[in-house]
Design an enzyme around this catalytic site. Structure first.
Site, PDB file in Angstrom:
ATOM      1  N   LYS A   1       0.885  -1.176   0.000  1.00 26.91           N
ATOM      2  CA  LYS A   1       0.000   0.000   0.000  1.00 26.91           C
ATOM      3  C   LYS A   1       0.920   1.222   0.000  1.00 26.91           C
ATOM      4  CE  LYS A   1      -4.038   1.939   2.353  1.00 26.91           C
ATOM      5  NZ  LYS A   1      -4.807   2.318   1.162  1.00 26.91           N
TER       6      LYS A   1
HETATM    7  N1  PMP Z   1      -7.771  -0.940  -3.108  1.00 36.52           N
HETATM    8  C1  PMP Z   1      -7.228   0.274  -2.935  1.00 36.52           C
HETATM    9  C2  PMP Z   1      -6.499   0.913  -4.071  1.00 36.52           C
HETATM   10  C3  PMP Z   1      -7.351   0.929  -1.701  1.00 36.52           C
HETATM   11  O1  PMP Z   1      -6.806   2.138  -1.516  1.00 36.52           O
HETATM   12  C4  PMP Z   1      -8.070   0.308  -0.663  1.00 36.52           C
HETATM   13  C5  PMP Z   1      -8.210   0.997   0.664  1.00 36.52           C
HETATM   14  N2  PMP Z   1      -7.108   0.714   1.486  1.00 36.52           N
HETATM   15  C6  PMP Z   1      -8.634  -0.956  -0.890  1.00 36.52           C
HETATM   16  C7  PMP Z   1      -8.468  -1.551  -2.133  1.00 36.52           C
HETATM   17  C8  PMP Z   1      -9.412  -1.665   0.182  1.00 36.52           C
HETATM   18  O2  PMP Z   1      -8.560  -2.047   1.229  1.00 36.52           O
HETATM   19  P1  PMP Z   1      -9.080  -2.149   2.729  1.00 36.52           P
HETATM   20  O3  PMP Z   1     -10.349  -2.907   2.702  1.00 36.52           O
HETATM   21  O4  PMP Z   1      -7.986  -2.885   3.413  1.00 36.52           O
HETATM   22  O5  PMP Z   1      -9.271  -0.760   3.232  1.00 36.52           O
END
Ligand code: PMP
Length: 294
Positions: free
Chosen positions: A159
């Protein structure tokens, strides 16, 4: 809602080991993270004073940094504690937490082997604004011309800030044309995800969602898969081509910020948020606000 700049607010931010007044949480312009995107972050939600799935977020933060070749100095326990200190210092009951780690300003160039690794945690009040009924109207997505890159093009499981450049481009373009968000295909032309959330479709009561092999396997995505299975709903993870969207009845996004958000259209494809969306919105709400064991 506080509409002032995020740089000019009251409160406290945890920065490299201690809470500092919000306006003093500054870094120098010659920071590697700013110039070369050597930065990883998390987005977490606080519900009733508890950070939902904090350990999973902290583990992902540490892993995101490792993938980018740097090590966060603090242990997982110390990061968890920093998150809670920040939440408490800002009196947050329902809100959002943003931990971020980045290479500092000790070296200015592509190579930054001996840069210091910094860690900050900010948190702000952010209630869920939409009632389940309002959510059920669904949001409208445009198909982005930008594609999620291949795992050997950029480290797609991190991330990392750099991955978001095409998300902002996609979302800005969609918003300027009156859409709420964008759907991104991947480098193969398969359906991937939205700009900050994963995507699911419903076909005859079965959930279909793309295999997360070049984008984040979101924590909300995994939670919703478990909730669906607990209801006896079959979940299929597979490659989904855009043309298949013509045959799906419901569609929704999942993410820490998005929670479970129904989608009413993607380009010319139309969906009708229905039973499955409503059930999973309710299950997710119950899950994040679960009463602690007595
Ligand atoms: N994809 C992207 C590009 C994101 O930024 C997020 C948010 N973090 C997600 C998917 C979903 O991840 P999560 O459920 O862990 O927040």
């Amino acid at each position: 809602m506080d509409t002032s700049s995020f740089a000019d607010r009251d409160g406290f931010i945890w920065l490299n080991g201690k809470l500092v007044p919000w306006r003093d949480a500054n870094i120098h312009v010659l920071t590697h993270g700013l110039h070369y995107a050597s930065s990883v972050f998390e987005g977490e939600r606080v519900y009733d004073g508890e950070i939902f799935k904090l350990q999973e977020h902290t583990d992902r933060l540490i892993e995101s940094a490792r993938i980018l070749g740097f090590k966060i100095e603090q242990s997982a326990d110390e990061i968890n504690e920093a998150c809670y200190q920040t939440v408490r210092a800002n009196n947050i009951v329902d809100g959002y937490v943003r931990p971020i780690a980045w290479r500092g300003s000790e070296m200015m160039g592509v190579s930054a082997q001996s840069s210091r690794i910094n860690l900050a945690v900010a948190a702000w009040v952010w209630p869920s604004y939409f009632s389940p009924e309002a959510r059920m109207k669904g949001i409208r997505l445009k198909i982005s011309p930008w594609r999620r890159p291949a795992p050997d093009t950029i480290p797609t499981q991190s991330k990392a800030a750099g991955l978001y450049m095409i998300c902002t481009l996609s979302k800005h373009q969609a918003e300027s044309e009156g859409y709420d968000d964008a759907l991104m295909l991947d480098y193969r032309g398969q359906v991937a995800e939205a700009t900050g959330a994963n995507i699911f479709f419903v076909s005859n009561g079965v959930l279909h969602t793309p295999t997360p092999d070049c984008f984040l396997d979101g924590i909300t995505r995994r939670t919703v898969i478990d909730l669906a299975k607990a209801r006896g709903i079959e979940v299929v993870q597979r490659a989904i081509m855009p043309e298949e969207m013509a045959g799906f009845q419901e569609c929704f996004l999942t993410g820490t910020a998005a929670e479970v958000t129904p989608v009413s259209s993607i380009g010319d494809y139309k969906f009708t948020p229905g039973e499955v969306c409503a059930a999973l919105i309710k299950d997710y709400e119950n899950c994040v606000r679960r009463k602690k064991a007595a």
